[in-house]
Structure formats: structure tokens, C-alpha cells
Design a protein around this motif. Structure first.
Motif: not given
Length: 586
Positions: A162-187
Motif C-alpha cells: 500500500g505504501l508503494a502505491a502511495v509512493a508511485t502515484y501521489c505525485k505531489n506528496l509532501t508528508e508520509l508519516d507511518i507511526q506504530e501501525n500493525g503493518i505487514d512489512d513485506k520488504n
């Protein structure tokens, strides 16, 4: 006669004011209201008259929703058509303590579907305790062409895909803040999904991810984004790699380091120290996973301007903390682990006179035989040297009434006081008395108190003190405390500004629950778990207050007459439509 004449004159002035205020051109009124930032002030403005209501409606650009089930996205978008930023909270706070089952709800996707139609210009989304899937993140990335800022705090359900999708398609992104989540950290390859032309990032936080990341991609990204102000990396980043990042981003204001423990050559040590010395704007430092004493000195050159040190993942000892604090004269906020012990807190009192917030977390809250920790001695030492302290979260294994009374006499401006004595029901360890007088001293001395968490051996007297004196209290958290229903009745009758009440493992029953019938509609929520509330009691509340959502969570095989976990909240949306089978809405 004089009084009557003055009264008529005042009334005339009020009428003229209302008429003149409503005569403002819409553009002028909306421009003025756009400068009002406080949510409470804007809500008050909307109540003045119909014109102001409409002006506030059209000029509102951001909205905060403290409970995702208090309103529907359809109602929200009708009320505010021009929103650019949404902050949304989901599960109750006690979900942090595993008291809310998985699959409880708080799915962001239905909100995104409505936002895509009504808010295609959405720029910012801040989520806390929401259920977020990779599909939802992909949908977000494709649906909002001007999207700029995503913050996920204590959310679950998604992966690095899901983070990869945000990084790929959000062309104007200024903030990506991922804190203390139950995330499946694949790679860690998601960082390579940012396009090579991408340069707009200002905030990047992935401190709580576990896997190695693609460092080459990270280094290039940091080098391209010249406006990057916040960078918080995970523990896979080595000291050598950190030095390379700092060389490319000396403009950083907030830094979260990676691991602080691997071997460095003398040259690498010097280069790292020089890199920190060049970070002239740094005011926040966190991370220091597995910190080694010999490398902490590289931080000293950057410490002068620090206002916030977050060592909640760095179990420093008292000596290391003391050496560091000598170089931090401007510190306002400090988070540490209790491995610093009382001696470390004495250093805080000595070297941090401007400190306003202190949080002390337990290294191991479940190990009762642990030798280290903090006590009342360290608490008093901080209060004697840090007279501006107004926020404290303090985990400890022992405390006394006299110590707490001394602390609040030294620091009467507390707005947040959260004392967590880790052994449930523990009394004053010197006198063996309940801790009633401790919290009585808090509410009597701290008239600005807004948030209070109580612990230890407490009788109804504590809650009598709270109801009598805590007139500005907004949030109260109670665990393993109280004697009878009378305690909760005192709080509900006596605290006019109470908005959130959280109770677990306490002897409060139906009489206590019923005492809040006149108050719950003005509160955000009530949570009660493992108390003495019955199903019939909950049904009575639901019947008497139909505008409230009364939800009961009961495990299979439990007592059908008992309400194990009760969640009551106000809502303009009615009962929620996605309740799982284990949630009964009354």
C-alpha cells in the motif's frame, strides 16, 4: 428609569451589531473566518446566525472527527463541501491494550469512496486507530490528484504494498508519516517507487517498520527532496548510512535515527560528529535504537537547540542521559524509558529548567521482579527543577501520597497528569494507605487540569475529590479503582466539561452508569470494560437516550446477563451498519 434606558440602549446595540454583522459581503466574512483556526471557535461562529453558519460552512478547509461512527461521510460532505484536510479517529483508545477485538470496524474505505466523489480536491488525511487496507491506499493514490499528506497512527490492515502505491502515484506528496501501525512489512523496496523526478517530500517517517529498506533509494530520495524537514528512519539504518543521509539533508528539523550500536572507525566517528554539527536547525531527536555509550557523544554538537528528545525506544542508563542533558539547555519535551532510574531524573531536574512535558515509559511492564525503574524520588526531583512542567506520563512501581502532593505544589500548572502505578491496587508503600490524598492534591492544586489518569489503591474518596475540584477536566482514565457506584456518580455529577471517560476492571455497576444519563449526549464517549454493568442496564440507557449508540462487546461463552465491554457515544448517524457479530448495538 436609568436601568431601563440602559437596557434598551444595550439591546439596540446588540440588534445593530447582528444586523451589521449579517450585512458583511460573503467574500469578506469567509476571508475573516478562514483566519480562525480553533475548532471550538469555528463551531461557536457557526451558531451566531444563518449567514455566519453558511460562511463557516463554505470557508471550512479542515475537519477533525474524534469518532468515525459519530457521523457518516455523507453527512460530513453535505455539511462542509470544501474540505481539504480530514483527521479521523477510529477504535476506542483502550484498543491499545488489546481490549477491542480484531475486526471491530473503523474501516476507512467507505469514507474514501464518498470523498472521491465529493472531495476530489482532498490534500491531507490523518488517521488514528483506523482499519486501512492496501486496496484503500491504492484507491486513495488514484482518486485524489492533488493529495499531499498521509499520516497513519496505530492503524492496521495494510502492508508495504500500500505504501508503494502511495509512493508511485501521489505525485505531489509532501508528508508520509507511518507511526506504530500493525503493518505487514513485506520488504523495503517501496522506497524505490518514488519517481526519480519526485522532489516535494517534507516529512518522511517509517521508524516503526522492521525490515531492511532499500538504502540506495532512500539516499537518492533524501538528496532530491531539498525541502525535507522531518526524517525518521527505522533501526535497519546504520550509523554510517545515517551520516550519509545527514550530509544530504543538513536542513533537517526533526530526526529519528536508526541503530546506534555498530562499530565505527575513527574517521567514520569524526564524519558522523561533523554531520550532526552541520544540522543547525535540528530541534527534535528520536530513535537511537540499541544505543552504544561510546557513540552518544556525536550528538552533543546538535543538542543546543533541541526542544524535544524522544528516547522511548532507547533504554539509556542514568549516566548516559546525564551526559546528554548537559548539552540540552532548551529542552521542553522529554520521553525516556525507566532504565534512566531516579538518578537520571535528578539530572533532568538539574539541567532542564524549561521542561514542560515528561513521559517515562516502562522497559518491561510485565516483569514484576525487575530491579531498575523510577520511584517517587525521581518524580520529586523533576518537579523541583522543572517548575514549568504541565504534562506528565509517569510509569512507576511505587509511589506515596506525600510525593504526589509535593510534585503538584511545585508544578501547579499541570493540564495532563497521568500516573500509572504498574501493580494494580497498590497503596502508598510507606503508609499502606490508599492513594486518595495523592489525587486529591492533584485536583485541588491543578485548576487547569484537562486530562487525568489514576492508579493504585483508590476508594470513592478519590472520585469525590475529582467531582468537587476538577472543573476543567475533559478526559478521565480509571483502572482497578473505586469502591462503589458512588465514586463514578461524583465524577459524572461534578465535572461539567467531561468529554471522555474510560474505565476498566472497576466495581462500578448500573447505578453508576445511569448517573450519566443527563451527560452522555454532551460527551464524546464512555468506555467500561470488566465492570459490573448488566445487559439490562445498557438496554435502559439505549431506551432513555435513543440518540446515543450503545454497543456491547461480549465474548463467546460469557455470562449473557453481563455486559463485558460497553462503548457509548453520541452520533448523528444512528447505529453503525458494519458492526461484526460480537458487537451488539442496543
Amino acid at each position: 428609569m436609568m436601568c431601563k434606558s440602559k437596557k434598551k440602549k444595550d439591546s439596540k446595540h446588540e440588534t445593530n451589531f447582528m444586523n451589521s454583522s449579517s450585512a458583511f459581503p460573503d467574500e469578506v466574512l469567509e476571508r475573516v473566518l478562514s483566519m480562525v483556526k480553533s475548532r471550538k471557535d469555528r463551531s461557536s461562529v457557526s451558531l451566531v446566525c444563518k449567514e455566519w453558519y453558511n460562511a463557516e460552512r463554505w470557508s471550512r478547509k479542515n475537519v477533525f472527527i474524534g469518532n468515525c461512527y459519530s457521523v457518516t461521510p455523507e453527512i460530513l460532505t453535505r455539511r462542509f463541501p470544501n474540505i481539504r484536510s480530514v483527521t479521523l479517529k477510529g477504535k476506542p483508545r483502550f484498543s491499545d491494550f488489546n481490549l477491542v477485538p480484531a475486526n471491530w470496524g473503523a474501516d476507512i474505505h467507505p469514507w474514501l469512496v464518498v470523498f472521491a466523489e465529493k472531495y476530489p480536491f482532498l490534500e491531507e488525511l490523518k488517521l488514528k486507530r483506523m482499519f486501512v487496507t492496501d486496496e484503500s491506499l491504492e484507491f486513495l493514490a488514484f482518486s485524489f490528484p492533488n493529495f499531499k499528506a498521509l499520516s497513519l497512527l496505530s492503524c492496521d490492515g495494510f502492508s508495504t504494498d500500500g505504501l508503494a502505491a502511495v509512493a508511485t502515484y501521489c505525485k505531489n506528496l509532501t508528508e508520509l508519516d507511518i507511526q506504530e501501525n500493525g503493518i505487514d512489512d513485506k520488504n523495503g523496496n517501496w522506497l524505490s517507487c518514488f519517481p526519480e523526478s519526485f522532489t516535494s517530500l517534507e516529512v518522511l517517517n517509517f521508524a516503526n517498520l522492521n525490515n531492511d529498506v532499500n538504502f540506495d533509494a532512500l539516499e537518492k530520495l533524501v538528496g532530491r527532496c531539498k525541502s525535507l524537514k522531518t526524517l525518521k528512519v527505522n533501526k535497519s539504518i546504520t550509523l554510517e548510512q545515517l551520516q550519509r543521509l545527514l550530509v544530504r539533508a543538513p536542513q533537517l528539523c526533526e530526526l529519528g535515527t536508526g541503530s546506534f550500536s555498530q562499530e565505527l572507525t575513527c574517521q567514520q566517528h569524526s564524519e558522523l560528529k561533523r554531520a550532526f554539527n552541520n544540522c543547525k536547525s535540528l530541534h527534535t531527536l528520536s530513535g537511537l535504537w540499541v544505543a552504544s555509550t561510546q557513540y552518544l557523544e556525536v550528538l552533543y554538537p546538535a543538542c543546543t537547540n533541541l526542544t524535544f528528545l524522544n528516547f522511548s525506544y532507547a533504554p539509556l542508563d542514568s549516566e548516559d542521559l546525564s551526559k546528554l542533558l548537559v548539552h540540552c539547555p532548551n529542552l521542553r519535551r522529554l520521553w525516556v524509558v525507566d532504565t534512566v532510574e531516579d538518578k537520571g531524573l535528578e539530572a533532568v531536574g538539574t539541567y532542564c529548567p524549561l521542561l514542560e512535558e515528561l513521559r517515562v515509559f516502562p522497559a518491561d511492564p510485565f516483569d514484576e521482579g525487575v530491579a531498575h525503574g523510577v520511584t517517587e524520588s525521581g518524580f520529586i526531583a523533576v518537579s523541583e527543577g522543572c517548575r514549568k512542567l504541565h504534562y506528565v506520563l509517569y510509569f512507576c512501581r511505587q509511589m506515596t501520597n506525600a510525593a504526589v502532593a509535593t510534585v503538584v505544589q511545585n508544578c501547579p500548572d499541570f493540564t495532563h497528569f497521568r500516573l500509572c502505578i504498574m501493580t494494580p491496587g497498590q497503596p502508598d508503600y510507606l503508609t499502606d494507605e490508599p492513594m486518595d490524598e495523592a489525587f486529591g492534591a492533584v485536583v485541588k492544586n491543578c485548576t487547569k487540569l484537562q486530562r487525568l489518569a489514576v492508579s493504585g489503591s483508590l476508594t470513592d474518596l478519590t472520585f469525590e475529590y475529582i467531582g468537587r475540584h476538577a472543573k476543567n477536566l475533559e478526559t478521565l482514565s480509571v483502572a482497578f479503582a473505586g469502591s462503589s457506584d458512588w465514586g463514578m456518580q461524583c465524577v459524572l455529577y461534578g465535572c461539567p466539561k467531561l468529554r471522555k471517560l474510560e474505565i476498566r476492571d472497576s466495581p462500578f455497576g448500573n447505578a453508576a452508569l445511569f448517573s450519566g444519563l443527563g451527560k452522555y449526549e454532551s460527551m464524546r464517549s464512555l468506555w467500561m470494560s470488566d465492570c459490573k454493568v448488566t445487559m439490562n442496564g445498557c438496554r435502559f440507557v439505549a431506551q432513555e437516550r435513543p440518540r446515543l449508540n450503545v454497543e456491547v462487546i461480549n465474548e463467546e461463552g460469557g455470562d449473557d446477563s453481563r455486559a463485558e465491554r460497553v462503548y457509548i457515544y453520541r452520533s448523528v448517524a444512528g447505529p453503525r451498519r458494519d458492526a461484526p457479530p460480537f458487537v451488539l448495538t442496543l
